[in-house]
Structure formats: structure tokens, C-alpha cells
Motif scaffolding. Structure first.
Motif, mmCIF file in Angstrom:
data_model
loop_
_atom_site.group_PDB
_atom_site.id
_atom_site.type_symbol
_atom_site.label_atom_id
_atom_site.label_comp_id
_atom_site.label_asym_id
_atom_site.label_seq_id
_atom_site.Cartn_x
_atom_site.Cartn_y
_atom_site.Cartn_z
ATOM 1 N N SER A 116 -21.007 30.423 35.127
ATOM 2 C CA SER A 116 -20.330 31.636 34.675
ATOM 3 C C SER A 116 -20.132 31.634 33.158
ATOM 4 O O SER A 116 -20.341 32.649 32.491
ATOM 5 C CB SER A 116 -18.978 31.778 35.374
ATOM 6 N N ALA A 117 -19.748 30.490 32.624
ATOM 7 C CA ALA A 117 -19.540 30.373 31.172
ATOM 8 C C ALA A 117 -20.831 30.638 30.415
ATOM 9 O O ALA A 117 -20.824 31.283 29.359
ATOM 10 C CB ALA A 117 -18.998 28.991 30.834
ATOM 11 N N LYS A 120 -21.556 34.370 30.457
ATOM 12 C CA LYS A 120 -20.644 35.125 29.596
ATOM 13 C C LYS A 120 -20.611 34.614 28.159
ATOM 14 O O LYS A 120 -19.968 35.220 27.305
ATOM 15 C CB LYS A 120 -19.230 35.080 30.181
ATOM 16 N N GLN A 121 -21.257 33.447 27.943
ATOM 17 C CA GLN A 121 -21.214 32.787 26.639
ATOM 18 C C GLN A 121 -19.764 32.612 26.182
ATOM 19 O O GLN A 121 -19.383 32.967 25.071
ATOM 20 C CB GLN A 121 -22.031 33.568 25.606
ATOM 21 N N ASP A 122 -18.955 32.012 27.065
ATOM 22 C CA ASP A 122 -17.515 31.866 26.841
ATOM 23 C C ASP A 122 -17.128 30.388 26.799
ATOM 24 O O ASP A 122 -17.112 29.709 27.824
ATOM 25 C CB ASP A 122 -16.759 32.590 27.959
ATOM 26 N N THR A 124 -14.251 29.114 26.347
ATOM 27 C CA THR A 124 -12.997 28.862 27.067
ATOM 28 C C THR A 124 -13.270 28.452 28.507
ATOM 29 O O THR A 124 -12.616 27.552 29.044
ATOM 30 C CB THR A 124 -12.088 30.117 27.038
ATOM 31 N N ILE A 125 -14.245 29.102 29.113
ATOM 32 C CA ILE A 125 -14.599 28.766 30.501
ATOM 33 C C ILE A 125 -15.226 27.374 30.558
ATOM 34 O O ILE A 125 -14.960 26.610 31.482
ATOM 35 C CB ILE A 125 -15.531 29.843 31.105
#
Length: 166
Positions: A116-117, A120-122, A124-125
Motif C-alpha cells: 500500500s505504501a 501511495k508513495q507514502d 508514513t505507511i
């Protein structure tokens, strides 16, 4: 991308140190030597693939994403299905096995979170997933300690497999 760290669960081989009519001893021997042995290859395959695309082996997000989606997650799902299907006779071994299932599920959830990270290129995840992997490692260590303790209580000698000794 932050470096992801993972330490795989090492396996045990068990040698019986004496014959008895101890149902926990018999169940523990069957559990480690037969039941866990059946699923260990799947876990090792998934973890080895994960390690081959993370940490010092990390090349790019797409390679990690493709490995997670194409091999790591499907293999780990198969491992979890077989892990949860293991039949155990005694409450003592069941209790310990449930800890293994919990740790494995947490690790799987961390892999999903990494996927998922990446989508989303996140960052935090990714940090959350790294925390989950750290928690799973602790749970795997606790499981191993519980196996050692139960083995000692029921006169079973544990030896590390040569290929997984660390």
C-alpha cells in the motif's frame, strides 16, 4: 525509500532424549518435526524473496512492488493457510502455536502495508510497516523461547538446523 529490516524465524530440529508416555512431548515432537517442517519451506521462500528485494538488495520501488504482488504475498498466504490448518493435540502446544500464527499474520499485514505504501508513495505507511515487522520479530522470538521452555519441561532436546543457525 527507507530500508526495511527483517529477521526470519529459524527452525528447530528436535531429538527425543528419553521415551515416555508424555502427550505434550509427543505433540511437541510431531509439531516441530512434522507439522512445522511442512510449512517452513513456504515461509522461507517468501522471506527469502522479500530479503532479495529489500535492505542492501533494494533496487527500486517497482521491483519490490512486483515481488510483493507476484510472489511474496501469494506464497505467504499459502504459508498462513497451511500454518492455520495444523492439527495440534495438547493445549500447551496449541497455545504456543497460536503465538506463531499471530506473529505470522502481523508480518503478512506488514507486507500488505508495504504494498500500500508503495502504491501511495507514502513514507508514513512504510514507517508503520517497519514497526509492525519489528513487533512480529519480537513475537517470533517469544514463540521460540516458549518452544525452548516447553521442550525443556518435557525432556525434549532442541537443536538448530544447520542451514538456519544464527
Amino acid at each position: 525509500m527507507k530500508k526495511l529490516i527483517f529477521v526470519p524465524l529459524f527452525l528447530f530440529a528436535i531429538l527425543l532424549t528419553g521415551c515416555s508416555n508424555d502427550p505434550v512431548q509427543d505433540d511437541l515432537l510431531n509439531y516441530i518435526n512434522k507439522e512445522i517442517d511442512v510449512v517452513a519451506d513456504l515461509e522461507n521462500k517468501a522471506v527469502s524473496k522479500y530479503e532479495s528485494v529489500t535492505g542492501v538488495n533494494y533496487t527500486n520501488d517497482q521491483t519490490l512492488y512486483d515481488a510483493l504482488l507476484g510472489e511474496i504475498l501469494p506464497t505467504y498466504q499459502d504459508f498462513l493457510k497451511k500454518l492455520e490448518a495444523i492439527s495440534i493435540e495438547t493445549d500447551e502446544v496449541k497455545k504456543i502455536h497460536e503465538k506463531y500464527i499471530e506473529a505470522a499474520n502481523l508480518q503478512y499485514d506488514a507486507f500488505v502495508k508495504i504494498l500500500s505504501a508503495l502504491q501511495k508513495q507514502d513514507i508514513t505507511i512504510i514507517e508503520e510497516a517497519n514497526g509492525m515487522l519489528a513487533d512480529a520479530r519480537k513475537m517470533f522470538r517469544d514463540y521460540q523461547e516458549d518452544i525452548k521452555k516447553l521442550a525443556k519441561e518435557h525432556d525434549v532436546e532442541l537443536k538448530k538446523n544447520k542451514e538456519n543457525a544464527a
